[in-house]
Design a protein around this motif. Sequence first.
Motif, PDB file in Angstrom:
ATOM      1  N   THR A  18       0.828  -1.204   0.000  1.00 35.50           N
ATOM      2  CA  THR A  18       0.000   0.000   0.000  1.00 35.50           C
ATOM      3  C   THR A  18       0.863   1.255   0.000  1.00 35.50           C
ATOM      4  OG1 THR A  18      -1.673  -1.223   1.233  1.00 35.50           O
ATOM      5  CG2 THR A  18      -1.872   1.177   1.208  1.00 35.50           C
ATOM      6  N   VAL A  19       1.931   1.266   0.774  1.00 39.70           N
ATOM      7  CA  VAL A  19       2.839   2.414   0.800  1.00 39.70           C
ATOM      8  C   VAL A  19       3.503   2.590  -0.562  1.00 39.70           C
ATOM      9  CG1 VAL A  19       5.022   3.247   1.782  1.00 39.70           C
ATOM     10  CG2 VAL A  19       3.235   2.374   3.276  1.00 39.70           C
ATOM     11  N   LEU A  23       3.002   5.957  -2.881  1.00 39.28           N
ATOM     12  CA  LEU A  23       4.114   6.808  -3.292  1.00 39.28           C
ATOM     13  C   LEU A  23       4.130   7.046  -4.797  1.00 39.28           C
ATOM     14  CD1 LEU A  23       6.979   5.514  -0.988  1.00 39.28           C
ATOM     15  CD2 LEU A  23       5.683   7.639  -0.798  1.00 39.28           C
TER      16      LEU A  23
END
Length: 168
Positions: A18-19, A23
């Motif tokens: 998810t990160v 990004l």
Amino acid sequence: MRRILHACWPLAAVVMFTVALALQIPRKALFFRPVKLERSVPYASFVEFGESEYAAIMQKVRMSWQVRSHGAGAYAESPIGALDPDDEPPPAPLEMPKSFFARRPLAPPSAPRVSLAPPTRASARELPQLAAPDESVEARRRRDELLVLPESLRAAGEDAPAPLPGID
């Protein structure tokens, strides 16, 4: 520690995925600020040409028109308008040969003949007979020589397991 790592690794993988996806999104798309629109002021500009500059520009325009109308072929504008009266009679149609209008009878396609009788051995074509094997003394000696196993294979054959019963 090992148990915690084994229990939480799927959650950590989802968070890292998810990160990584978050990004990829530009910062300005996440934090939107409307842009202030400044009121535009209308204006106009005028250019004055002298007589010589104006004549040169008009000459270039005339030349480009001539080049476009002569070089474009079928796409050039016609000097005769679509609504102008046509003084010339329409061209005569081309003559077609008489054979073009003659009717030709169509022959029905020939259907293949298929026999409904079952195929029999009598109707099957004969296979050529093979020649009898050479039974001369030399040929028999050569066959016996080829059937003899060499020592290396005979020694390997003794170590091999016995064949299964019932298999010839």
